[in-house]
Design an enzyme around this catalytic site. Sequence first.
Site, short mmCIF file in Angstrom:
data_model
loop_
_atom_site.label_atom_id
_atom_site.label_comp_id
_atom_site.label_asym_id
_atom_site.label_seq_id
_atom_site.Cartn_x
_atom_site.Cartn_y
_atom_site.Cartn_z
N LYS A 170 110.83 69.53 41.98
CA LYS A 170 110.43 70.65 41.52
C LYS A 170 108.94 71.37 43.24
CE LYS A 170 107.20 72.32 37.68
NZ LYS A 170 106.38 72.05 36.59
N ASP B 100 100.24 75.82 39.08
CA ASP B 100 100.77 76.11 37.69
C ASP B 100 99.54 76.50 37.39
OD1 ASP B 100 102.40 76.46 36.11
OD2 ASP B 100 102.73 75.00 35.40
N LYS C 184 97.23 78.22 30.98
CA LYS C 184 96.23 77.24 30.73
C LYS C 184 94.75 77.16 30.83
CE LYS C 184 99.41 74.66 33.83
NZ LYS C 184 99.83 73.48 32.77
N ASP D 203 101.77 69.93 41.69
CA ASP D 203 102.81 70.83 40.46
C ASP D 203 104.45 71.04 41.15
OD1 ASP D 203 104.21 70.73 38.05
OD2 ASP D 203 103.21 73.18 37.57
N ARG E 252 111.40 73.89 34.89
CA ARG E 252 112.49 74.00 34.33
C ARG E 252 113.44 75.12 34.98
NH1 ARG E 252 110.63 73.38 28.30
NH2 ARG E 252 108.56 72.74 29.47
N1 BES Z 1 103.01 71.22 35.51
C1 BES Z 1 103.62 71.31 34.56
C2 BES Z 1 103.58 70.19 33.21
C3 BES Z 1 102.19 69.02 33.66
C4 BES Z 1 101.03 68.40 33.26
C5 BES Z 1 102.50 68.36 34.94
C6 BES Z 1 100.43 68.16 33.08
C7 BES Z 1 101.65 67.66 35.15
C8 BES Z 1 100.50 66.47 34.01
C9 BES Z 1 104.66 72.76 33.14
O1 BES Z 1 104.56 73.01 33.81
C10 BES Z 1 103.71 72.79 32.29
O2 BES Z 1 102.75 73.76 31.55
N2 BES Z 1 104.65 72.43 31.06
C11 BES Z 1 104.20 72.37 30.07
C12 BES Z 1 105.64 72.85 28.36
C13 BES Z 1 105.14 73.76 27.85
C14 BES Z 1 104.80 74.51 27.83
C15 BES Z 1 106.72 73.51 26.69
C16 BES Z 1 103.41 71.57 28.97
O3 BES Z 1 103.89 70.19 29.11
O4 BES Z 1 102.26 71.31 28.56
ZN ZN Z 2 104.74 72.96 36.06
ZN ZN Z 3 103.32 75.09 33.72
#
Ligand code: BES
Ligand code: ZN
Ligand code: ZN
Length: 495
Positions: free
Chosen positions: A264, A269, A276, A287, A350
């Site tokens: 990835k 992000d 966020k 990320d 994803r």
């Molecule tokens: N890059 C994030 C995941 C992440 C979270 C990486 C904390 C490192 C530390 C990913 O793209 C994301 O935002 N995932 C979401 C998914 C949700 C919206 C279903 C998450 O994990 O909150």
């Molecule tokens: Zn991400």
């Molecule tokens: Zn994300």
Amino acid sequence: MDIKLLYEPLNRVAADALAVVVFEDVFEDGETFAIDSAAVKTWLAELKASGEFTGKPGESAVLYNPRELAAKRLIVVGVGKRAKFDHAGLRRTAGSVVRTWKQKGIKTLAWSLKGASAASVANATEVSVEGAILGDYETDVHKTTKESKSLEAFHVVCDAANPAIQQAFERGRILAEAQNFTRELANEPANRLTPMVLADRARAMAAEFGLACDVLDQDRMTQLGMGSLLGVAMGSTEPPALIIIRYTPANTSSSKDHLALIGKGVTFDSGGISIKPAEGMEKMKYDMAGGAAVLGAMRAIAQLKPSLPVTAFVPAVENMVSGKAQRPGDIVKSLDGKTVEVLNTDAEGRLILIDAITYAKRLGCTHLVDAATLTGAIVVALGSVNIGAFTNDDAMLARVMAASKAEGEKMWQMPLDDDYKDLLKSPFADLANIGGRWGGAISAAWFLKEFADPTPWVHLDIAGTAWLDESKPFLAKGPTGVCVRTFVKLAESWE
Ligand code: BES
Ligand code: ZN
Ligand code: ZN
């Protein structure tokens, strides 16, 4: 840093400090470390009698200007009982000693492996060199006045030269430099490392180490139909890239296996329209740690030359908010042909990975491994200790797990039962990109599986393990370079 192997008697090793590892049980029995010096022997006997040093992990003692020794200091470092100590422990100990003593201003450190058993001296050499180079690394490239000091030389002292030791020494150096390359990329802020800059860095690395590199730009990805990846990139003025790096072994084995390493590469992000929270958002520069790990692994693979063809795929995008950004509810068509309803624009990893996975299959890869900072849910489940591992093929996972175990990168298998599949149902498209609140790391993995099947595949969620929030005695705060060693070992040990 100047690193080399020495075969001199310990008395003659000239350095600011000579370090020896001390096992608690062996120290108890009156160990003298192959040091031929009456003064040192007396000091050790007094040290033992004092009870102030027993060889427990974390203990150390220093003898200044030891008579009969060329080194300016002798440092004894406790590591606990011999039976409980392993190569991961030695890697960490080397890193800790380097970090502690370089900060005190020491420039040259000699590291004694004299007396190590013939069976383990090569491995011990490898992890010592590796630990030292990893420990010396700092994440202060952008500080104009550095607070940290660095070591100039690390010399490993062994009993006698042999090719296995020399080879292990080289492997340790190559692996550590590859991990630091990964850490350097993951540490770069998003203004300095856009998808195109990441592609440039990958291209330069490939050229330096004799690998083939191909970067698909936005137009090419549009032609191919990578709608899922491109949807994520829409909100950013920085164009996306799909970085592909190919390693072809000179001596192609009869096997038809071809490994894909997919990482990835979200250079930042923000979450997109499903934005966020502000707190902690700055961390989302890492990320792309999965992509960086894949590139680091290729850097080492190019030098260690396993007999398996390996191709790396790094979908690189920036996930931003703007008038052009993808909206919740948008439906995109993936390269595979399946449509996806984007219910949350923050579940972007994803979306870019599925098009890279499909493309890897099209290019003929027979086995897939991906590494991604994919979900916060895996951090809740496993913390910062274990990587979350998912698979559609237990034999494939066994290979990855064996490699990770050998390299001391911890993994824990997570479930992917069919019962979780329904979480991704969408009334309007083939799939939704999120699966609800619970089991978030599993629904994310299930989403990838829909595109990886039926090709053997392992997904590694490294959201919790790719970044250290606080420094460790053996490693600086920030990116860890996790997965590089496992990927290299996987390629090397393929049969
Ligand atoms: N890059 C994030 C995941 C992440 C979270 C990486 C904390 C490192 C530390 C990913 O793209 C994301 O935002 N995932 C979401 C998914 C949700 C919206 C279903 C998450 O994990 O909150
Ligand atoms: Zn991400
Ligand atoms: Zn994300």
